[in-house]
Design a protein around this motif. Sequence first.
Motif, PDB file in Angstrom:
ATOM      1  N   LEU A 180      -2.324  -9.851  12.207  1.00 15.23           N
ATOM      2  CA  LEU A 180      -3.045  -8.659  12.661  1.00 15.23           C
ATOM      3  C   LEU A 180      -2.638  -7.429  11.849  1.00 15.23           C
ATOM      4  CD1 LEU A 180      -2.984  -9.149  16.538  1.00 15.23           C
ATOM      5  CD2 LEU A 180      -4.982  -9.280  15.016  1.00 15.23           C
ATOM      6  N   ALA A 181      -1.368  -7.341  11.502  1.00 15.96           N
ATOM      7  CA  ALA A 181      -0.909  -6.225  10.669  1.00 15.96           C
ATOM      8  C   ALA A 181      -1.574  -6.278   9.299  1.00 15.96           C
ATOM      9  CB  ALA A 181       0.614  -6.248  10.532  1.00 15.96           C
ATOM     10  N   TYR A 182      -1.654  -7.472   8.704  1.00 17.28           N
ATOM     11  CA  TYR A 182      -2.282  -7.589   7.384  1.00 17.28           C
ATOM     12  C   TYR A 182      -3.780  -7.296   7.459  1.00 17.28           C
ATOM     13  CZ  TYR A 182      -3.180  -8.878   2.626  1.00 17.28           C
ATOM     14  OH  TYR A 182      -3.553  -8.816   1.312  1.00 17.28           O
ATOM     15  N   ALA A 183      -4.435  -7.759   8.510  1.00 21.28           N
ATOM     16  CA  ALA A 183      -5.872  -7.476   8.683  1.00 21.28           C
ATOM     17  C   ALA A 183      -6.100  -5.972   8.801  1.00 21.28           C
ATOM     18  CB  ALA A 183      -6.407  -8.209   9.909  1.00 21.28           C
ATOM     19  N   ALA A 184      -5.233  -5.272   9.509  1.00 21.20           N
ATOM     20  CA  ALA A 184      -5.353  -3.817   9.617  1.00 21.20           C
ATOM     21  C   ALA A 184      -5.126  -3.157   8.258  1.00 21.20           C
ATOM     22  CB  ALA A 184      -4.359  -3.290  10.645  1.00 21.20           C
ATOM     23  N   ALA A 185      -4.169  -3.665   7.500  1.00 23.10           N
ATOM     24  CA  ALA A 185      -3.923  -3.124   6.157  1.00 23.10           C
ATOM     25  C   ALA A 185      -5.142  -3.308   5.273  1.00 23.10           C
ATOM     26  CB  ALA A 185      -2.698  -3.796   5.538  1.00 23.10           C
ATOM     27  N   GLU A 186      -5.779  -4.475   5.354  1.00 23.99           N
ATOM     28  CA  GLU A 186      -6.989  -4.711   4.555  1.00 23.99           C
ATOM     29  C   GLU A 186      -8.073  -3.692   4.882  1.00 23.99           C
ATOM     30  OE1 GLU A 186      -8.265  -8.766   5.261  1.00 23.99           O
ATOM     31  OE2 GLU A 186      -7.643  -9.289   3.233  1.00 23.99           O
ATOM     32  N   LYS A 187      -8.184  -3.316   6.131  1.00 29.01           N
ATOM     33  CA  LYS A 187      -9.210  -2.347   6.543  1.00 29.01           C
ATOM     34  C   LYS A 187      -8.870  -0.932   6.109  1.00 29.01           C
ATOM     35  CE  LYS A 187     -10.770  -4.995  10.481  1.00 29.01           C
ATOM     36  NZ  LYS A 187     -10.775  -5.129  11.942  1.00 29.01           N
ATOM     37  N   SER A 188      -7.583  -0.608   6.042  1.00 27.76           N
ATOM     38  CA  SER A 188      -7.156   0.769   5.784  1.00 27.76           C
ATOM     39  C   SER A 188      -6.898   1.095   4.318  1.00 27.76           C
ATOM     40  CB  SER A 188      -5.863   1.054   6.559  1.00 27.76           C
ATOM     41  OG  SER A 188      -6.060   0.897   7.926  1.00 27.76           O
ATOM     42  N   VAL A 189      -6.439   0.129   3.549  1.00 25.15           N
ATOM     43  CA  VAL A 189      -5.994   0.376   2.169  1.00 25.15           C
ATOM     44  C   VAL A 189      -7.086  -0.087   1.212  1.00 25.15           C
ATOM     45  CG1 VAL A 189      -4.209  -0.114   0.469  1.00 25.15           C
ATOM     46  CG2 VAL A 189      -3.592   0.101   2.893  1.00 25.15           C
ATOM     47  N   LEU A 190      -7.749   0.874   0.586  1.00 26.24           N
ATOM     48  CA  LEU A 190      -8.926   0.586  -0.236  1.00 26.24           C
ATOM     49  C   LEU A 190      -8.657  -0.442  -1.327  1.00 26.24           C
ATOM     50  CD1 LEU A 190     -11.872   1.166  -0.935  1.00 26.24           C
ATOM     51  CD2 LEU A 190     -11.055   2.999  -2.421  1.00 26.24           C
ATOM     52  N   TRP A 191      -7.605  -0.276  -2.120  1.00 27.92           N
ATOM     53  CA  TRP A 191      -7.371  -1.197  -3.247  1.00 27.92           C
ATOM     54  C   TRP A 191      -7.077  -2.606  -2.758  1.00 27.92           C
ATOM     55  CZ3 TRP A 191      -2.737  -3.660  -3.473  1.00 27.92           C
ATOM     56  CH2 TRP A 191      -1.647  -3.068  -2.860  1.00 27.92           C
ATOM     57  N   LEU A 192      -6.529  -2.731  -1.573  1.00 32.05           N
ATOM     58  CA  LEU A 192      -6.263  -4.046  -0.997  1.00 32.05           C
ATOM     59  C   LEU A 192      -7.564  -4.699  -0.540  1.00 32.05           C
ATOM     60  CD1 LEU A 192      -3.740  -5.758  -0.235  1.00 32.05           C
ATOM     61  CD2 LEU A 192      -3.830  -4.680   1.998  1.00 32.05           C
ATOM     62  N   ARG A 193      -8.439  -3.887   0.015  1.00 34.44           N
ATOM     63  CA  ARG A 193      -9.711  -4.381   0.548  1.00 34.44           C
ATOM     64  C   ARG A 193     -10.696  -4.775  -0.557  1.00 34.44           C
ATOM     65  NH1 ARG A 193     -10.873  -0.213   3.665  1.00 34.44           N
ATOM     66  NH2 ARG A 193     -12.132   0.899   2.161  1.00 34.44           N
ATOM     67  N   VAL A 194     -10.753  -4.023  -1.636  1.00 33.83           N
ATOM     68  CA  VAL A 194     -11.798  -4.258  -2.640  1.00 33.83           C
ATOM     69  C   VAL A 194     -11.451  -5.332  -3.661  1.00 33.83           C
ATOM     70  CG1 VAL A 194     -12.739  -1.940  -2.393  1.00 33.83           C
ATOM     71  CG2 VAL A 194     -11.044  -2.392  -4.179  1.00 33.83           C
ATOM     72  N   ASN A 195     -10.187  -5.720  -3.754  1.00 31.85           N
ATOM     73  CA  ASN A 195      -9.800  -6.739  -4.721  1.00 31.85           C
ATOM     74  C   ASN A 195      -9.758  -8.102  -4.023  1.00 31.85           C
ATOM     75  OD1 ASN A 195      -8.557  -8.442  -6.582  1.00 31.85           O
ATOM     76  ND2 ASN A 195      -7.354  -6.765  -7.447  1.00 31.85           N
ATOM     77  N   PRO A 196     -10.693  -9.009  -4.372  1.00 30.53           N
ATOM     78  CA  PRO A 196     -10.770 -10.300  -3.682  1.00 30.53           C
ATOM     79  C   PRO A 196      -9.487 -11.125  -3.731  1.00 30.53           C
ATOM     80  CG  PRO A 196     -12.639 -10.013  -5.165  1.00 30.53           C
ATOM     81  CD  PRO A 196     -11.689  -8.867  -5.410  1.00 30.53           C
TER      82      PRO A 196
END
Length: 90
Positions: A65-81
């Motif tokens: 759940l912490a990592y899923a929240a990070a994916e939603k909040s941190v742009l560079w983490l979210r946009v890089n597959p």
Amino acid sequence: MSKRIDRSWVVFASVENDEHDRCVDIFSRPDKSFGYEEFRRDVEDGGAWTPTEYYSGARYDTAELAYAAAEKSVLWLRVNPKFRRMPISR
């Protein structure tokens, strides 16, 4: 949100971007909750990692759940597959 990093937290996953100037740490706390924080590293700071957004105040029941929240909040983490849904071992 917390504006400090507690030394009792145990970082068990750290994801660094391709430029090696940003990272997200996933950590556990003594109370068995989980959290994350984004850091930046700049030459003018002597290469030290500095918290950027103070996400660490939020608490999650699981590392996933912490990592899923990070994916939603941190742009560079979210946009890089290559960073999406990174497996967390804890």
